[in-house]
Each structure stands twice: as C-alpha cells, then as structure tokens.
Scaffold this motif. Structure first.
Motif, short mmCIF file in Angstrom:
data_model
loop_
_atom_site.label_atom_id
_atom_site.label_comp_id
_atom_site.label_asym_id
_atom_site.label_seq_id
_atom_site.Cartn_x
_atom_site.Cartn_y
_atom_site.Cartn_z
N SER A 119 35.22 50.89 80.96
CA SER A 119 35.08 52.18 81.62
C SER A 119 34.84 52.02 83.11
CB SER A 119 33.90 52.96 80.99
OG SER A 119 33.66 54.13 81.70
N ILE A 120 35.55 52.80 83.91
CA ILE A 120 35.33 52.81 85.36
C ILE A 120 33.94 53.37 85.66
CG2 ILE A 120 36.11 53.84 87.52
CD1 ILE A 120 37.93 51.67 86.47
N ASP A 121 33.56 54.38 84.90
CA ASP A 121 32.26 55.02 85.08
C ASP A 121 31.43 54.73 83.84
OD1 ASP A 121 30.07 56.57 85.44
OD2 ASP A 121 31.17 58.44 85.83
N GLY A 122 30.51 53.78 83.96
CA GLY A 122 29.70 53.40 82.81
C GLY A 122 28.58 54.36 82.51
N ASN A 123 28.39 55.38 83.36
CA ASN A 123 27.27 56.32 83.15
C ASN A 123 27.67 57.45 82.20
OD1 ASN A 123 25.59 54.93 85.04
ND2 ASN A 123 26.80 55.89 86.69
N LEU A 124 27.91 57.10 80.95
CA LEU A 124 28.28 58.12 79.98
C LEU A 124 27.08 59.00 79.66
CD1 LEU A 124 30.39 56.00 77.48
CD2 LEU A 124 31.22 57.60 79.19
N PRO A 125 27.26 60.32 79.57
CA PRO A 125 26.15 61.24 79.31
C PRO A 125 25.78 61.28 77.83
CG PRO A 125 28.18 62.47 79.52
CD PRO A 125 28.53 61.05 79.78
N ILE A 126 26.17 60.29 77.07
CA ILE A 126 25.84 60.25 75.65
C ILE A 126 25.32 58.86 75.32
CG2 ILE A 126 27.53 61.96 74.88
CD1 ILE A 126 29.41 59.69 74.21
N ASP A 127 24.61 58.77 74.21
CA ASP A 127 24.16 57.49 73.70
C ASP A 127 25.39 56.77 73.15
OD1 ASP A 127 23.18 55.36 72.19
OD2 ASP A 127 21.35 56.42 71.65
N ALA A 128 25.63 55.56 73.60
CA ALA A 128 26.85 54.85 73.20
C ALA A 128 26.93 54.65 71.70
CB ALA A 128 26.91 53.49 73.89
N THR A 129 25.77 54.59 71.02
CA THR A 129 25.82 54.42 69.57
C THR A 129 26.44 55.63 68.87
OG1 THR A 129 23.58 55.31 69.31
CG2 THR A 129 23.78 52.93 69.62
N ASP A 130 26.38 56.81 69.55
CA ASP A 130 26.96 58.01 68.94
C ASP A 130 28.48 57.92 68.83
OD1 ASP A 130 24.48 59.12 68.71
OD2 ASP A 130 24.62 60.35 70.52
N LEU A 131 29.09 57.04 69.63
CA LEU A 131 30.54 56.94 69.62
C LEU A 131 31.11 56.45 68.29
CD1 LEU A 131 31.14 55.45 73.19
CD2 LEU A 131 31.62 57.78 72.42
N SER A 132 30.23 55.97 67.41
CA SER A 132 30.68 55.54 66.09
C SER A 132 30.94 56.72 65.16
CB SER A 132 29.66 54.60 65.44
OG SER A 132 28.41 55.26 65.26
N HIS A 133 30.50 57.92 65.57
CA HIS A 133 30.77 59.10 64.75
C HIS A 133 32.25 59.47 64.87
CE1 HIS A 133 30.73 63.28 63.35
NE2 HIS A 133 29.57 63.02 62.78
N PRO A 134 32.90 59.86 63.77
CA PRO A 134 34.35 60.16 63.83
C PRO A 134 34.71 61.30 64.78
CG PRO A 134 33.41 60.83 61.71
CD PRO A 134 32.38 60.00 62.40
N TYR A 135 33.75 62.10 65.21
CA TYR A 135 34.04 63.13 66.21
C TYR A 135 34.72 62.50 67.42
CZ TYR A 135 33.03 66.10 70.28
OH TYR A 135 33.12 66.82 71.44
N TYR A 136 34.30 61.26 67.80
CA TYR A 136 34.81 60.62 69.01
C TYR A 136 36.08 59.82 68.77
CZ TYR A 136 30.36 61.94 71.07
OH TYR A 136 29.30 62.67 71.54
N TRP A 137 36.19 59.14 67.64
CA TRP A 137 37.33 58.24 67.46
C TRP A 137 38.42 58.77 66.52
CZ3 TRP A 137 38.05 57.11 62.43
CH2 TRP A 137 36.93 57.10 61.57
N ALA A 138 38.10 59.77 65.67
CA ALA A 138 39.05 60.18 64.63
C ALA A 138 40.10 61.21 65.05
CB ALA A 138 38.28 60.70 63.42
N PRO A 139 39.88 62.00 66.12
CA PRO A 139 40.81 63.11 66.33
C PRO A 139 42.24 62.70 66.65
CG PRO A 139 39.38 62.86 68.24
CD PRO A 139 38.83 61.98 67.15
N PHE A 140 42.44 61.49 67.14
CA PHE A 140 43.78 61.11 67.59
C PHE A 140 44.66 60.66 66.43
CE2 PHE A 140 41.41 61.03 71.47
CZ PHE A 140 42.30 61.59 72.37
N ILE A 141 45.83 61.29 66.34
CA ILE A 141 46.80 60.91 65.32
C ILE A 141 48.11 60.55 66.01
CG2 ILE A 141 45.77 62.31 63.50
CD1 ILE A 141 47.98 64.39 63.98
N LEU A 142 48.80 59.62 65.40
CA LEU A 142 50.09 59.14 65.89
C LEU A 142 51.17 59.73 65.01
CD1 LEU A 142 51.19 57.11 68.04
CD2 LEU A 142 51.06 55.36 66.26
N ILE A 143 52.15 60.42 65.63
CA ILE A 143 53.21 61.08 64.87
C ILE A 143 54.55 60.50 65.31
CG2 ILE A 143 54.31 63.27 64.29
CD1 ILE A 143 51.75 64.69 65.14
N GLY A 144 55.37 60.10 64.35
CA GLY A 144 56.68 59.55 64.68
C GLY A 144 56.77 58.08 64.35
N ASN A 145 57.43 57.32 65.21
CA ASN A 145 57.58 55.88 64.98
C ASN A 145 56.57 55.14 65.85
OD1 ASN A 145 58.30 53.25 64.64
ND2 ASN A 145 60.43 53.49 65.24
#
Length: 869
Positions: free
Chosen positions: A841-867
């Motif tokens: 990250s260019i800006d390491g000052n995230l306004p959230i606790d980094a451990t929260d990033l393990s919740h699917p809210y942060y990593w699950a929304p992205f889907i790949l469609i096609g090839n």
C-alpha cells in the motif's frame, strides 16, 4: 389452461370507408391520374378480396402476401382510410404467426392513422387488438390499459359486438391475476351480449373461457357439478365453432377439453383432443397455440410415466418458443422479459425432466438457453450473434418419431381443411355431392383420429422409444455440440495444466439440481432437497452478512456450501479440481461462490473461481497471454458529482483510496498510464484498445431493470449507462476491472428473507450482473472483474494491490491472481502475513484494523466473469 383471445377485424366498415375515400380522390385530381389511380385502387381491392378469402380459410401467410401488395397500391394512391384498415389486418396476421414486434408496429401505425382520420371505430378495434398482443407477451397491465380504452370507445359508439369481445379479453386479465370470480362475471356479460347480437364467434370465445374458469374452480374444490358445467360450456363452444367455421376457436376449445380430461385422468381422451387441436393449430400457422399443445402433450406423457415421449414434445414446444423469442428481439427489454416469464417454467420443467432421466448435458443445454435469454432480455441483441445456439438439439431417434408423427398429422390436416371448406357453405346451399362428401370427410376424420390414437403403440415407434431409453444416459452422449463443453475443459488441462470443472446449478421450486461437468468423466448430477423459498432466504441472510464487516457470515456461508458444494465434494476431489467455472442461476448470482465456507476454510482457499454467463457464450479457445502486461488506469478520487437517472438523483463523492490504489498499480506495473479526475473523461473509451488491462476505480452501479438503470461514472462527472456500453469496442483488451461497483439488492434480499413465500420481487434475478460481464466480453475483452458491493475504508486498495502484485509476476492466470489476493486478505488475521501485504500500500494508514480485512466483506465482492483462465 389456454384462454381464447379475440381479435376483431372490421370488414363491414372497410367496405363503406373504401367508397368514401374514392370520392375524395376523384374530386381532387386530374382525369388521367384519376383513371390511373382508379385502376390501382381496383387492383388493390382485388388483392384485398383475395386476402379475405385466404383469411377465411386461415391461410395466414398467403393472406399476408396479398395484403402487403394491396397496402403498397393504396399508399401509392394516398388512400389513407384503406391504408389504416389494411395495416390493422396485417397486424392481426403477424400476431397469428407469432411475430409480435411486427404485429405491434402495424397496429400502432393503424392506430395513429385512424386517429388522424377521425375513424373512431377503427381506433377502438385497433386498441383492443394491441391489447391482445400485450396479453400474449405477458404484459397484463399494459394489455388491460388498452382493453379499457377500447371498451370505453366501443360503448360510446354503440359497437356491441366489439364490446362483447373486449369484455371477454378483460376477463382473461382477471383470470391471469387469479381473480376467477371476477373473470366469470366478464365472460358471462360477454356471452349475454354475443347472444343478443347473434355473434356466434363471440359465443365460442365466451363459452370456452367460462369452461376454463369453472373447470379450475371445480377441480380445485373437488366440485363435480362445476366440472360437468364446464364440460357443457366446452361442448357448446366446440359445436358452434364447427358450425360457423371458427377454426381458431375450435382449436382452443379442443385444447381446453384436453386439459380438463388430463386433469381428471382421462388420458386417451385428453390425447385425442390435444392431437386434434395440434393439427388445427399447425394448419393455421398458429405457433403459440401449437407450442401450447405440444407442451400439454408432454405433460400428459409425463403423467403416464413415458418420459422419453414427454421430452420429445417439450423439446418441440421449446424450439417454437425460441423462434418467437428470436422475433421478439425487436421489442423493448421489458416486453421480452414479460414474454420470457410466461414460458420460463417450460424450460425449467424440461431441464428437470432431462435431469431425472440422467440426460445431464441435454439438461445443461436447456439451462444454457434460459441463461442466454435472461441475459438477452437485459442486454438485447445476443441472439443476433450467429455463434449463439438457438433451440434444443433433437436426437436422431427423436427426429424419426417427430417426422412419423407429423406425417400422420398431415393426413388429418388435409381432411380437416377440406371438411372446413365445405362446412362454410350454408347447409341449404350445398349440393347433394357436397353433402355426401362432407359426411364422408367427417367419417374419415374420425377413423384417422382413432388410428392416430394408436400411433405410439406402433412397433416401429415402440422400438425407437426403447432405443432412446437405453442410449440417452450420461454414458452415451451422442450430441457433438454438447461434447464440445468437455473438450474445452480437456484443452485447459493440456495447455495450462489446470484441472477445471464446470458447475451449473438449476433452481427449481421444490429442489436444487447441481450439474457438474468434468473433463474425464460422465457429467454428474446431484439433487438437493431444498425449496426455492428456503434457498432465497439463506441467500438473503448471507448477502446481508457479507455487506457488513461486523456480522457473522460463516453460518449462512456454511449452509450454502452444504447445498452447493458438499454434494459434489468427492467428485471435485476425484477430478483433482483446482478451478471451478461457475454459471450461477437466479439469485445465486448475488453471492460470490468464493465466500462459501466448509466449516474450516472459505471456498476460495481451496479453489479458484471463474464465473461465466452461459457455456454457449464462453470462449476458452484463445487463452490470454500471461506476460508483458500493460495497463490503463483511471480513477475518480476527489470532488462530488451528481448523477441523474430518470427521477432519481444520486450524489457520488470521490474515492480517497482510489488515488493510492492507482499509484500502487503503476509502481507494480511500470509504464501504467494514469487518468485521474478531470482527465478521466469518456474519451478514454477510445484509448482502451491500446492496453491489455483497463482498470477503472470509480463509482458504478448495476441495478435490476433496464440497461439504462445501470451506469459507470467518469472522473469529470460524465456517465455512461450499460446501454451506451453496447457501442464500445476494444478487441485487444484482456481484462476490464471496475473496482468500486455495486449491485443494490442486499436490503431487498434480506427483507424477503422474513416472508413466508420468499418470492416478493421476481425481477431480482441477477441479470444485471450477467449483463455487465457479457457487455465487456462483447466489446472484445476476454474477461471482466467487478464487485458485487462497494467496499470502503481502503479495503479495495489492498485487494487490488495484491491482485496486480500476483499478476505482475507473470505465469499466473487472472483467476489465480484473484485467488492469491483473496487468500492474502484472509490471512490478515495472521501477524506474520500482515506486514508483507501492507507494504504493497502507498498509504499504510488504513482507517481500519488490518485484521478486519479477513472478513469476506473486504475480499469476497470481486468476481471474475468470462475467460479468466
């Protein structure tokens, strides 16, 4: 049940209006031109008369050809009154042929011209006929609007016959809405007026519809008296139809008698009535009636536990619906969707029946057709692509049965045509020879029907059916177009050493069917006993939990895993699968497969996921390069822009973490070209084809409804809707990423979760998600990546950085890179993994606790469609 719908044609008004128009022309033009135009009018009149003769014998196509020629001549002489009437006739014929866009166009032209000429009777008739087309398309509210306007005008003009017709049609709308007793009232009023006016065709219509309502009430309430009364109405309707030569009415009533016989268990009688109705509809070119007959015969054979025969008739019905839907491409998306809603159950039922017979790849083909149509309703124009499959493949033995069946029906049709022609002659006007021939024809028809009854018992037909029964299993799939699916999976293994499988869920009312296609085994089918209502309830729970990082998503994620993945776990293991190509059905499209949980791990920790819209739209033949990535990255990072969509105003603020997201991307992939804020304009569209990856960090919303409801916002405040995206072209782009898009259905899904029926919003089916992915592919991109909900607080920046970090190292597919990024966020709960990821990250000052990033809210929304392989 099949309701009779009445079109009205005003032949009496037609002849009166012709004389008036001719007088106007003679007063206003010179002698030579008068003679020329008079000759043209006479030619047109003759063509029109010939068309009426064809119309009276229900030869629609021949009648249509004559009318088209007559219309051209009337237009040349500027005979507008006649033009308006001919336009109306042509609209009716196109409706009979199942070409609803053309029918609407001609009706609307006639309506406009009639209003301009002050021809109020033709206006009233045309309004009613437009209502019939909308009813056929399943748009009942619009149909009712036209019917009511037509009824009001007919009553004002004292057109009692037309009033009876429209009352019956309004009764149809009440019936479609489940208001049986209200429909009864309209039908009875229509019958009273028809009898008062000696309108025999109106009687046929009203009596048949009364029979339908009473049979439904009687069977539902187990009231034999109502059923007997219904049969009396049907028999009276049938007798009158035959007496007056109303062959459409005869076909409808025969079909309805077949329905009530089937429901009462009188199978041989039902089949006889269906076959007679089918012969009539085929003779008349009434394709919607033909499809209805074929479908009902399918249900009858299914009830008799003859699935091979049922499938043959359902396939024919579906292929007719496919041809109608092909015609419907010219209509607005809403009308295409409403028609699809009227026939969707037939597709799902055929897929269900095929699965029960372990004809798995054929079921997958039917499911694919349904997905393509759902997508085409949203995007429009997919079916114009010649590479898209159209219709369901018919097996050779099935085709042999169909051809023999049609040959038998052709004999019945020929007898019926001659009998109907003679029956039109008044009994007191028939010659002795005609009377004798008519009696002979009726006897021959009866003999042919009895012979037809034994068709399916003929030794050669029994042999063909038995052969189907022993060869259609999954171990002996003979359709090369379906085997291509497995060939694609084998190619992926050979070229990129990926063990890829394809998962096709089918949501039915009473269960979930899973179809798994692997490269080296027969297709696999698993049945999950979960109702559509309960499935939707858990989808709502999980979607809500995924959108709120403080919620517990694991419990509903485990439940969906148990339904979607647990039944095929052993098969996935046996196939050594590492990638799942996923074609979700209905509301499953709102849940990323990656976010299912097996009790120990999220699914993405074990498998890569690549979504597709439909197998027939997926192209895995040209695998994208994994080297020499160049990127065009644009972002809306500051300021505010207001979006106006219809009556809705939406305010969007810049995305503060989009700037470091793009900056980190440019550091990871040198040479990345950046366009921020005011430099991020619609002109960027014309730069896209110079890059392999296009990354847009801006607001985008994909909403249910039409393409115009969904949009992408540029940094300078301009926007494009998905309708505009249809014109984009970038054949050299391999991936389009929208890193801040969302689908606005989470609250709707959760609200419905508490309802007992769980089916409040039938329009919530995920078509808009398919639409986004398909439009990017149609523009030329190999794949598209977007988010199902918008993630704040810099979570997207971290995920995107991890994705591009993996991609920039080379040698990995887009699906692998996305899996890598998602795994890294999941591992943020582990101190040893956290630091390495945050350095991206260019800006390491995230306004959230980094451990929260393990919740699917942060990593699950992205889907790949096609090839993405």
């Amino acid at each position: 049940m099949y309701l009779a719908r009445c079109f009205t044609l005003s032949s009496l008004v037609f002849s009166i209006a012709f004389g008036t128009a001719s007088i106007v022309l003679l007063d206003t033009i010179g002698p030579k031109l008068v003679r020329a135009q008079t000759d043209l009018n006479r030619q047109a009149d003759r063509l029109f008369d010939e068309s009426i003769e064809y119309y009276q014998t229900e030869q629609w196509k021949s009648a249509l050809e004559k009318l088209q020629k007559a219309l051209e001549l009337y237009q040349r002489t500027n005979n507008l009154i006649k033009v308006a009437h001919v336009l109306e006739y042509i609209g009716v014929f196109y409706q009979r042929l199942g070409n609803y866009p053309e029918a609407l166009q001609y009706h609307e032209e006639s309506l406009e011209l009639s209003r301009r000429l002050g021809n109020r009777l033709n206006e009233a008739i045309t309004l009613g006929n437009i209502g019939v087309v909308y009813e056929k398309l399943g748009n009942y509210s619009e149909a009712l609007r036209y019917y009511e306007e037509s009824l009001s005008l007919k009553r004002e003009l004292g057109h009692r016959t037309g009033e009876a017709t429209t009352l019956a049609n309004i009764g149809n709308i009440a019936y479609q809405h489940g208001n049986n007793f209200e429909a009864l009232q309209y039908y009875r009023e229509s019958l009273t007026i028809s009898r008062e006016m000696n309108n025999r065709a109106g009687e046929v219509n009203a009596l048949s519809n009364l029979g339908t309502i009473l049979s439904n009430i009687g069977i539902a309430a187990h009231q034999s008296g109502k059923i007997s009364e219904a049969l009396q109405y049907y028999e009276e309707s049938l007798a009158i139809a035959r007496e007056v030569g109303d062959r459409i009415g005869e076909a409808v009533t025969l079909g309805n008698i077949g329905n009530i016989s089937r429901r009462l268990g009188n199978h041989s009688e039902a089949l006889q009535n269906y076959e007679e109705s089918l012969a009539l509809n085929r003779e008349l070119g009434n394709c919607s009636g033909e499809a209805n007959n074929l479908s009902n015969i399918g249900y009858l054979f299914e009830k008799q536990i003859k699935p091979e025969l049922a499938i043959i008739f359902f396939k024919q019905a579906i292929n007719i619906y496919e041809s109608i839907r092909e015609n419907n491409q010219a209509l607005e998306p809403e009308l295409q969707s409403s028609f699809t809603a009227t026939v969707e159950d037939e597709y799902r039922h055929l897929a269900d029946l095929l699965l029960q017979q372990d004809r798995i790849l054929e079921a997958q083909q039917v499911m694919d057709l349904l997905r393509v149509q759902e997508l085409d309703n949203y995007v429009r124009g997919i079916r114009s692509d010649s590479s898209i499959q159209s219709g369901i493949a018919i097996r050779p033995d099935e085709q042999a049965i169909i051809e023999r069946y049609k040959a038998s029906q052709d004999k019945l049709i020929a007898l019926g045509q001659e009998r109907a022609s003679l029956a039109k002659i008044s009994p007191d006007q028939r010659t002795p020879q005609q009377r004798d021939r008519l009696i002979e024809l009726r006897q021959l028809e009866q003999t042919a029907l009895l012979s037809f009854q034994a068709f399916f018992e003929q030794p050669e037909i029994v042999t063909l059916v038995n052969r189907l029964r022993t060869t259609v299993g999954a171990v002996n799939v003979e359709l090369t177009e379906l085997n291509a699916l497995r060939d694609n999976l084998l190619a992926l293994k050979d070229t990129h050493n990926q063990n890829v499988v394809m998962l096709y869920p089918l949501v039915l009312d009473d269960r979930l069917e899973l179809v798994l296609v692997t490269p080296n085994t027969a297709p696999i089918r698993k049945t999950v006993p979960i109702t559509r209502t309960e499935l939707n309830r858990i989808i709502g729970k999980l979607r809500y939990a995924l959108e709120y990082p403080s919620s517990n998503a694991i419990t509903p994620a485990q439940q969906l895993y148990n339904w979607l993945i647990r039944p095929i776990e052993n098969d996935l293991e046996q196939a050594q699968a590492d990638t799942i190509i996923y074609s979700p059905d209905l509301r499953l499209r709102y849940i990323p497969l990656a976010a299912l949980h097996d009790g120990n791990n999220w699914l993405i920790q074990n498998y890569r996921v690549n979504n597709i819209t439909a197998a027939s739209l997926a192209d895995f033949d040209n695998l994208p390069s994994r080297e020499n990535v160049n990127v065009l990255a644009a972002a809306f990072t500051e300021g505010n822009h207001v979006v106006q969509l219809g009556d809705t105003t939406i305010s969007h603020a810049g995305l503060p973490f989009a700037a470091p997201e793009v900056e980190a991307l440019s550091n990871l992939i040198p040479g990345t070209v950046k366009r921020l804020n005011e430099e991020f304009t619609p002109d960027i569209i014309f730069e896209m084809d110079d890059y392999r990856i296009v990354h847009l960090a801006t607001h985008a919303a994909f909403n249910p409804g039409s393409l115009e409801n969904s949009y992408i916002l540029f940094g300078n405040g301009d926007l494009v809707t998905l309708a505009d995206v249809k014109g984009w072209s970038f054949p050299n782009v391999e991936l389009v990423v929208l890193s801040a898009c969302e689908t606005a259905v989470g609250d709707v899904l959760l609200a419905e979760e508490s309802l007992a029926q769980g089916e409040l919003s039938e329009s919530i089916t995920g078509d808009e998600i398919l639409g986004f992915g398909y439009l990017m592919q149609r523009a030329g991109a190999e794949a598209a990546m977007g988010s199902l909900w918008q993630v704040d607080d810099g979570g997207t920046q971290i995920l995107m950085n991890a994705f591009y970090d993996a991609l920039s190292r080379g040698g990995v597919s887009k699906a692998e890179a996305l899996q890598h990024a998602q795994r890294r966020l999941i591992s943020m709960a582990d101190d040893s993994s956290r630091a390495a990821l945050l350095t991206l990250s260019i800006d390491g000052n995230l306004p959230i606790d980094a451990t929260d990033l393990s919740h699917p809210y942060y990593w699950a929304p992205f889907i790949l469609i096609g090839n993405g392989l």
